[in-house]
Motif scaffolding. Structure first.
Motif, PDB file in Angstrom:
ATOM      1  N   GLN A   3     121.465  56.349  -1.776  1.00 10.29           N
ATOM      2  CA  GLN A   3     120.326  55.939  -2.618  1.00 10.29           C
ATOM      3  C   GLN A   3     120.484  56.434  -4.042  1.00 10.29           C
ATOM      4  O   GLN A   3     120.248  55.701  -4.984  1.00 10.29           O
ATOM      5  CB  GLN A   3     119.036  56.523  -2.039  1.00 10.29           C
ATOM      6  N   THR A   4     120.887  57.699  -4.181  1.00 13.82           N
ATOM      7  CA  THR A   4     120.990  58.225  -5.549  1.00 13.82           C
ATOM      8  C   THR A   4     122.178  57.607  -6.272  1.00 13.82           C
ATOM      9  O   THR A   4     122.192  57.538  -7.485  1.00 13.82           O
ATOM     10  CB  THR A   4     121.143  59.755  -5.553  1.00 13.82           C
ATOM     11  N   LEU A   5     123.188  57.146  -5.511  1.00 14.03           N
ATOM     12  CA  LEU A   5     124.340  56.518  -6.152  1.00 14.03           C
ATOM     13  C   LEU A   5     124.116  55.024  -6.358  1.00 14.03           C
ATOM     14  O   LEU A   5     124.981  54.335  -6.886  1.00 14.03           O
ATOM     15  CB  LEU A   5     125.596  56.719  -5.299  1.00 14.03           C
ATOM     16  N   GLY A   6     122.983  54.515  -5.895  1.00 13.93           N
ATOM     17  CA  GLY A   6     122.707  53.095  -6.044  1.00 13.93           C
ATOM     18  C   GLY A   6     123.400  52.232  -5.006  1.00 13.93           C
ATOM     19  O   GLY A   6     123.663  51.059  -5.234  1.00 13.93           O
ATOM     20  N   SER A  33     118.231  55.813  -7.702  1.00 18.88           N
ATOM     21  CA  SER A  33     119.448  55.472  -8.444  1.00 18.88           C
ATOM     22  C   SER A  33     119.160  55.155  -9.906  1.00 18.88           C
ATOM     23  O   SER A  33     120.064  54.998 -10.698  1.00 18.88           O
ATOM     24  CB  SER A  33     120.141  54.285  -7.785  1.00 18.88           C
ATOM     25  N   ALA A  74     130.842  54.387  -5.111  1.00 13.82           N
ATOM     26  CA  ALA A  74     129.597  53.986  -5.763  1.00 13.82           C
ATOM     27  C   ALA A  74     129.868  53.202  -7.037  1.00 13.82           C
ATOM     28  O   ALA A  74     129.080  52.335  -7.421  1.00 13.82           O
ATOM     29  CB  ALA A  74     128.750  55.214  -6.072  1.00 13.82           C
ATOM     30  N   ASP A 108     128.494  49.418  -9.581  1.00 10.53           N
ATOM     31  CA  ASP A 108     127.951  49.642 -10.912  1.00 10.53           C
ATOM     32  C   ASP A 108     128.686  48.701 -11.869  1.00 10.53           C
ATOM     33  O   ASP A 108     129.850  48.910 -12.206  1.00 10.53           O
ATOM     34  CB  ASP A 108     128.192  51.108 -11.300  1.00 10.53           C
TER      35      ASP A 108
END
Ligand SMILES: Nc1ncnc2c1ncn2[C@@H]1O[C@H](COP(=O)(O)OP(=O)(O)OP(=O)(O)O)[C@@H](O)[C@H]1O
Ligand SMILES: Nc1ncnc2c1ncn2[C@@H]1O[C@H](COP(=O)(O)OP(=O)(O)OP(=O)(O)O)[C@@H](O)[C@H]1O
Ligand SMILES: [Mg+2]
Ligand SMILES: [Mg+2]
Lengths: 314, 263, 524, 263
Positions: C424-427, D83, D109, D113
């Motif tokens: 979640q924090t890394l998207g 995020s 990750a 992006d």
């Protein structure tokens, strides 16, 4: 969840016929071979099914059953599900022995299957046990643990024995007898063929089973012999019928018509020679002749059957 | 306290001579020789996998050396059963009997010791009390914190009055506070019972703070075995200097910022 | 996520809760409950309890013994024994009953060899047959726990001078308490709900499932069948409660040290003897029906022949085999996905509905196949799926989902709890983490889940016997059908065919696993 | 190094206002208010269960507060997705993707992006290199030591150039050596990238050594938030004095024995 998409390939095209048969495999094969010759254009599928299962299915599914025709279905059970069967007004019933006919015309006789006391003579002589000559003999402690009998609750054959003695001796005497016999029975088998299987395997020395089962084993070399007591051979009608709503289909009509004439003749001559058709009594090697039949009055009476089985405690 | 090490006699001396051990054809101890004085607190420092635990397991007899011998007060105990060596061992992960209470853990072994059998409850309670665990005697160990479990484990060893206690990273599983508390209790045991302690740790500050002597190990051998101050003053080689002493200095420096208010 | 939860809950509602509720609502009629007052019912209850209790004791003790032998002695060939001990799981329970007759019946091979005059019919036969199929799961439950036990408490005990027998009594047994309780209740529930073995060797001993079978199939009395089915649910529900309660209290232990077992002549000799005896006891019956399946006419003419294979295939074994394979594959794939999804939600998402889902999927463990089958037949007759493969797939899925679910649940619970948070924090979304991280991390468990579904679909009889048509009938049902037609050799061959199919499946899965592991260690 | 925090702008300021949180009806945070200056290293100390992790999880959005707000540079981010907060988090247990290599973990990750997608290998390698893990880039993480795994985990966070990195006991699983090494790397990151660090630890010495300011928490509330020296000089209350300062002193004293040779 798209399980519905996986529905079985049970589509019924107009010339397909599905038969549930309680006959053994070899009898079915013989019928099928002849049927295919008679109706090369019909897609006929015949499936073996145990009597109990067949009855349970028809009770549950009724007219929506996969089957179009049921074949060689035991008289007691067939009466229990006769609501799901057509009335056979289109067919001729004059050719059958009168004592086999269904008053409601829901089924026609396919075979008269009779029962016997079969023995494994090797085992008897090994253990020095005499061959029984009457039902009373079987109560002798020498027979302890060597008698096999089908359970009347799950097998038509078992019920035939019960009913024949109820008719011969009266209900109380018959039940007393079976309670005493139970001391010597080592197993009440769930299927009617269990006792003969056990005789062949040498598990049992005395079995209450179908005559034609025992005879076919004798003809294959098993050391068995068949016996009848003075009360006579218990027997029952095994019938064929059409599932509700299927009689209108020509293929079903044709196949059923064949089964209850030619089919009966073939089966009668090849496997189960007890008389079904007026004036026809075929012979089969080692099959006992002039068998005295027991009084089986009321054998197809469902309420009677339920009442008696309620009392059966084994 | 009623637990005493074998009365009168002078504290016991452990002698380790030329211990070698291989696993799967690889030698992990290349001939280890050293003495431990009776009543001494010896810290063993060394990188992961250098053979510290293996050495300890050989001392107590859970592993058999390929060569060399272990002597206690001059008696060769290399082949003695673990339970016959008058030693105890404490593992990092406590190795408690999970289904028992704290007291049950300590009492259990006493049941099989004819001389302590009768007074076992008292002995066990005393051992727990000496580690400040008297209040938890009847608690199941599964519900205790890490520091409490480690104390039960030490009490269990202590109850048999061993002459030597081996401790294999007993503080690793504990948080900083429990660690500090346990340190002082170990020192107390050493002082009160005259028990010899051999103590493995990865924490240089801890090793130096506690020990009478520190043993610095490299891969399967000893780099230096000396008193803490001597090691700091005269590191035997560059490994001891760069790794052990430099790290101590880093910690000291970071705390020295607060020197004046802390004094 | 919310939508998925609702869909899954709906699935359990439709496929488990409604059929059972529908079936048991028949009990509202006092006439239906009359069966509870009959002597036949009372004696069947007693019989069932006696048989299940004795078998449970025997199976669990044997399982404990074999786990000890494989985990605590230095015998050779442990992995071979571990595999052989589970082979009986790969055949239908009926086949065990039949093979006991061939082996130990009045004219059985061993009976004649030893000139024995015993009778196995009745309690001895049911207990022996039940032992055969209930031992392997009990063994796996205990062995899997014992294998990962930490050795350090034992080393501490050695140093403290605690004798070995006392170590076993005070360290090992308490450590195994939960798995032992779980295994005992699971065995009990398994035995008390089986009718395959008692039908074959029960003698005059009628157990509850046999009584249910007699009423539902013999007498077409579904009401009474449902009433007895309700009673059968009770031990299973108790098992379930005990299991769930015991499981929730289980502490997560980490292994710090394995056992290094030095040879010990006496202990290892005991180990060998025990391992050989138990393995023989389990495999001899299987060997027997393999032998019978190649006999010309058992027991009159034992000349080896392949004719029975031809006969079995003439009798339809081929198409039933294809049916079974189809059902097994579809159930294994759908079931594994379903169980994994549910486990993902319960193990890693949480919430009230997750707890409900956990309860629902574990509850299915408690429903005996025969009860489930009957409830499905009553609930779904006349529906679109009735009489099709779909209902067989559905019933097997529901029948067997609990164990694979628990496998996935345990294994997903062990995977680092913070992965999704990191994602979640890394998207990175949950679905991606599942596919990219969790599935690879639990691949071995997924293979095990698949295997479990597959093997059980191949051997099950109880749940499908009410539901299959002659077109979609699975192979296992042919075992009884051929026996009823006095084709015992063909019937034995069908058991062999099922066994071989399952062995092949296991070998293939093991090979794929091994391949994956070598791939991984190469890249390392 | 090519990783930069959002260029030019002054370091970012985090404001936490009146955060409350209850679990199952029990309030574990009773209204927490504090500021973190941009580029600051803030250590959080406090007993087990006092709510440190919960606070961190609220800051990054993994948990939603019952009351209060979180502001980054004045912008209210209380309801933003984790995020979207320009923060990263590092857990005690690393939370690595075990089936991937070190590089795979860091790259993973970046694939999602759009702005970093193309150069992801380079960014990931740089992040690993800045933690001294370049040589291990192609090793599966399952084979790494604890310290190495923690560095991969930090590199993974760093690769996304967060403005704030939250660290929940990142050193607890490590041995003393790996701990010391990681400490200096964290300080380097703070210095090189100007990243704000919020760091939970149980080790008082560590907290004080690293921090620009230390926050001492009790059950669900803040006892003191100040610079290390101020706390040692003026403990806010007896809890801070007895527990935090006294422990620091004990450690200092044990090292002070070696003061002269270490100087
Ligand atoms: N039973 C065993 N079988 C095989 N190898 C072993 C065994 N026990 C230890 N080793 C090996 O011996 C070496 C030394 O292990 P040991 O446990 O003594 O190290 P250590 O110094 O205690 O390390 P740590 O600080 O990580 O506890 C290691 O390489 C280890 O892998
Ligand atoms: N998801 C949750 N559900 C219920 N209670 C929780 C949850 N998360 C935390 N708690 C409770 O909130 C309190 C604070 O937990 P938290 O993890 O924040 O403490 P902590 O200060 O990080 O402790 P530690 O130093 O042990 O990590 C604890 O009592 C904990 O049991
Ligand atoms: Mg070690
Ligand atoms: Mg925390």
């Amino acid at each position: 969840i798209g399980l519905g998409a996986l529905a079985g390939a049970g589509g019924t095209s107009s010339n397909s016929v599905v038969i549930y048969s309680c006959c053994e495999g070899i009898r079915n094969e013989t019928q099928m071979t002849a049927l295919r010759q008679a109706f090369p254009n019909y897609d006929i599928r015949m499936h073996y099914i145990t009597t109990g299962n067949c009855a349970a299915r028809l009770r549950m599914e009724g007219a929506s059953s996969e089957a179009d025709i049921v074949l060689d279905f035991e008289g007691g059970y067939i009466n229990q599900v006769s609501d799901s069967l057509e009335v056979l007004s289109d067919f001729d019933e004059s050719m059958y022995c009168e004592d086999l006919l269904d008053p409601d015309d829901r089924y026609f006789p396919f075979s008269r299957e009779s029962a016997c006391i079969a023995t494994n003579d090797n085992i008897l002589s090994e253990r020095g046990i005499p061959t029984p000559t009457s039902y009373q003999d079987l109560l002798d402690p020498v027979y302890a643990g060597v008698v096999s009998m089908p359970n009347p609750k799950t097998s038509g054959t078992g019920y035939n024995f019960l009913k024949s003695l109820v008719n011969a001796w009266g209900e109380d005497a018959a039940f007393d007898y079976f309670d005493a016999l139970a001391e010597n029975v080592y197993q009440f088998t769930s299927s009617g063929s269990g006792p003969v299987n056990a005789l062949v395997q040498g598990e049992a020395a005395v079995g209450l089973g179908m005559t034609y089962h025992a005879v076919s084993e004798i003809n294959e070399g098993a050391p068995l012999s068949v016996h009848f007591f003075e009360e006579g051979s218990p027997w029952d009608v095994y019938g064929s019928g059409i599932i509700q709503g299927r009689a209108g289909r020509q293929a079903v009509h044709d196949v059923f018509g064949w089964l209850c004439t030619e089919g009966v003749r073939i089966d009668n001559a090849t496997y189960v020679p007890d008389q079904v058709l007026v004036g026809v009594s075929p012979e089969i090697p080692n099959y006992p002749k002039d068998v005295k039949y027991a009084d089986m009055t009321g054998i197809t009476d469902v309420d009677e059957k339920m009442r008696l089985l309620e009392r059966w405690s084994h | 306290m009623t637990i005493k090490s074998q009365e009168t006699t002078a504290p016991h001396k452990l002698t380790v001579k030329g211990i070698k051990k291989s696993f799967d054809g690889r030698e992990v101890l290349h001939g280890i020789t050293f003495d431990v004085h009776g009543g001494e607190f010896l810290s063993i420092l060394g990188p992961s996998g250098c053979g510290k635990s293996t050495l300890l397991r050989i001392l107590i007899g859970l592993e058999h050396p390929d060569a060399g011998s272990v002597l206690l007060d001059g008696e060769n105990i290399t082949d003695a059963a673990p339970s016959k060596r008058h030693m105890g061992i404490v593992f990092q992960d406590y190795a408690l009997f999970e289904n028992m209470t704290a007291l049950g853990n300590v009492e259990y072994a006493l049941r099989f010791d004819p001389t302590r059998r009768v007074r076992r409850s008292q002995i066990a309670l005393d051992a727990l009390a000496s580690l400040g665990m008297a209040d938890f005697a009847n608690k199941p160990v599964a519900g205790l914190s890490g520091g409490q479990m480690q104390r039960v484990s030490i009490a269990r060893t202590l109850a048999l009055s061993p002459e030597v206690i081996l401790l294999d990273e007993p503080t690793s599983g504990l948080d900083a506070d429990a660690r500090l508390a346990l340190r002082s209790q170990l020192k107390n045991i050493q002082r009160d019972h005259g028990t010899t302690m051999i103590f493995i740790t990865h924490d240089q500050e801890e090793a130096f703070a506690l020990a009478d002597r520190v043993m610095v190990m490299g891969e399967g051998s000893i780099h230096q075995l000396d008193e803490p101050l001597h090691i700091v003053e005269n590191p035997a080689d560059s490994y001891v200097r760069d790794f052990v002493v430099a790290n101590l200095k880093a910690k000291y420096d970071s705390l020295a910022r607060f020197a004046s208010p802390l004094e | 996520m919310g939508l998925l939860k609702i869909a899954l809950l709906l699935f359990f509602l439709l496929a488990v809760v409604l059929p059972l509720v529908g079936m048991f609502s028949r009990l509202a009629d006092p006439q239906v409950r009359e069966v509870f007052g009959t002597p036949a019912f009372a004696s069947a209850c007693v019989n069932s309890l006696v048989v299940a209790a004795i078998t449970t004791v025997v199976s669990v003790l044997a399982a404990l013994l074999m786990s000890w032998v494989l985990c605590r002695t230095a015998i050779q060939g442990k992995s071979v024994f571990a595999v052989l001990l589970t082979v009986p799981m790969l055949v239908p329970s009926l086949a065990h009953g039949m093979s006991l007759v061939y082996l130990l019946g009045s004219n059985g091979i061993l009976t004649n060899l030893l000139h024995g005059s015993w009778s196995i019919y009745g309690f001895p036969g049911i207990v022996m047959g039940s032992f055969l199929y209930s031992f392997p799961p009990a063994f796996l439950m205990i062995y899997d726990v014992m294998r990962y036990e930490d050795a350090t408490p034992y080393q501490a005990a050695d140093v403290l001078g605690i004798p070995k027998p006392s170590q076993f009594a005070h360290i090992t047994l308490p450590f195994l308490r939960k798995p032992l309780i779980s295994a005992a209740f699971a065995t009990f529930a398994l035995v008390i709900t089986d009718y395959g073995v008692p039908l074959m060797v029960g003698g005059k001993v009628t157990t509850l499932p046999v009584l249910m079978y007699q009423n539902a199939v013999g007498l077409l009395d579904f009401d009474t069948g449902a009433a007895i089915g309700f009673v059968l649910l009770i031990p299973a529900v108790i098992d379930f409660l005990v299991d769930v309660l015991a499981r929730d209290r289980a502490s997560a232990r980490y292994v710090s040290r394995g056992f290094d077992l030095k040879p010990n002549a006496v202990r290892d000799a005991v180990g060998y003897v025990a391992a050989v005896i138990v393995t023989l006891a389990l495999l001899a019956p299987i060997a027997t029906f393999c032998m019978v399946s190649f006999a010309t006419k058992y027991p009159l003419d034992l000349t080896p022949t392949l004719a029975n294979i031809g006969r079995a295939f003439t009798m339809g074994a081929g198409s039933y085999w294809v049916n079974s394979l189809f059902i097994a594959f579809v159930v294994s794939i759908l079931g594994t996905i379903l169980a994994y999804l549910v486990a993902y939600i319960t193990a890693r998402v949480g919430g009230v509905s997750a707890r409900l889902l956990h309860l629902a999927s574990v509850t299915t463990l408690a429903v005996p196949g025969i009860v489930l089958g009957l409830s499905f037949a009553l609930a779904f007759k006349g529906s679109l799926i009735y009489g099709t493969f779909a209902i067989l797939i559905l019933v097997n899925l529901v029948h067997f989902i609990a164990s694979p679910y628990l496998m996935a649940y345990n294994s997903l619970s062990k995977v680092n709890k913070n992965l999704e948070a990191v994602g979640q924090t890394l998207g990175v979304g949950r679905a991606r983490i599942v596919l990219d991280v969790l599935v690879p991390a639990t691949a071995d468990t997924i293979a095990e889940m698949f295997s479990f579904f597959f093997v059980n679909c191949m051997v099950t009889i109880s749940a499908v016997s009410f539901l299959s048509t002659t077109l979609d009938m699975p192979l296992a049902l042919l075992v009884t059908d051929l026996d009823a037609q006095r084709l015992v050799e063909c019937s034995a061959f069908v058991s062999v065919l099922i066994l071989v199919t399952n062995v092949i499946e296991k070998v293939v899965v093991a090979a794929i696993r091994r391949y994956r592991h070598t791939q991984q260690s190469v890249s390392r």
